[in-house]
Enzyme design. Structure first.
Site, PDB file in Angstrom:
ATOM      1  CD  GLN A  78     -50.829 -13.350  -1.829  1.00  0.00           C
ATOM      2  OE1 GLN A  78     -51.406 -14.159  -2.517  1.00  0.00           O
ATOM      3  NE2 GLN A  78     -51.210 -12.103  -1.721  1.00  0.00           N
ATOM      4  CG  PHE A  79     -44.337 -12.589   2.201  1.00  0.00           C
ATOM      5  CD1 PHE A  79     -44.327 -11.428   2.961  1.00  0.00           C
ATOM      6  CD2 PHE A  79     -43.952 -12.514   0.868  1.00  0.00           C
ATOM      7  CE1 PHE A  79     -43.940 -10.220   2.406  1.00  0.00           C
ATOM      8  CE2 PHE A  79     -43.561 -11.316   0.310  1.00  0.00           C
ATOM      9  CZ  PHE A  79     -43.553 -10.168   1.071  1.00  0.00           C
ATOM     10  CB  THR A  80     -48.780 -10.231   1.355  1.00  0.00           C
ATOM     11  OG1 THR A  80     -49.522 -10.972   0.398  1.00  0.00           O
ATOM     12  CG2 THR A  80     -47.501  -9.695   0.727  1.00  0.00           C
TER      13      THR A  80
END
Length: 185
Positions: A78-80
């Site tokens: 999850q790059f967010t």
């Protein structure tokens, strides 16, 4: 490297109409990778994920890790988790590692979890896909992990100097305020 760890009774990841990862009791881990992350960051987060005592043992709370309890782990990239929301209304994801290198980093992280614990007990989502993550948070127990919580400024000397100047200014303001209204003892 950052992770959000959630104790779950079950969790799954679906891409389209296909379940790509699913676990029963254990932990669901959302994994964020920054462009500055190294093997040291990976090892720190892996050991925390497997070692944090978030499960009960007999009647004692917070006594067993996922590894102690022999439960499962679902990891979702999850790059967010590296989204910055300080300016404007659109999140800025420039601190996240680019997808071409983060895919291998994430795969290496999952492999490390498997080597440190049990590969059969580690499930994942599908890197880079639009995923639907479903889970039942048990407790609820949700913890944030950050491999560099106390050292981000040390990576960039120029930013560290700016942050130190901001902190000094805040301390000056606080000391002036304390002279007017002394803090209670």
């Amino acid at each position: 490297m950052r992770a959000v760890l959630q104790r779950v009774t079950r969790a799954s990841v679906t891409v389209g109409d296909r379940v790509v990862g699913s676990i029963g009791p254990g932990i669901c881990v959302l994994v964020g990778i920054s462009q500055d992350d190294t093997k040291d960051d990976m090892e720190y987060i892996a050991r925390k994920v497997l070692g944090l005592r978030v499960f009960n043992k007999d009647l004692d709370m917070w006594k067993a890790s996922v590894q102690d309890a022999q439960l499962e782990v679902l990891c979702v990239s999850q790059f967010t988790l590296y989204g910055k929301t300080t300016k404007g209304m659109k999140p800025d994801f420039h601190s996240a590692m680019k997808s071409d290198t983060s895919r291998q980093f994430f795969d290496d992280f999952v492999a490390l979890l498997g080597r440190l614990y049990c590969a059969e007990k580690i499930q994942t989502g599908e890197f880079g896909a639009m995923m639907q993550v479903a889970l039942v948070n048990d407790g609820p127990v949700t913890l944030q992990l950050d491999s560099r919580k106390f050292s981000y400024d040390a990576k960039d000397p120029e930013q560290a100097a700016k942050d130190a100047a901001k902190l000094a200014t805040k301390e000056q303001r606080r000391s002036k305020f304390d002279k007017v209204i002394p803090p209670s003892a």
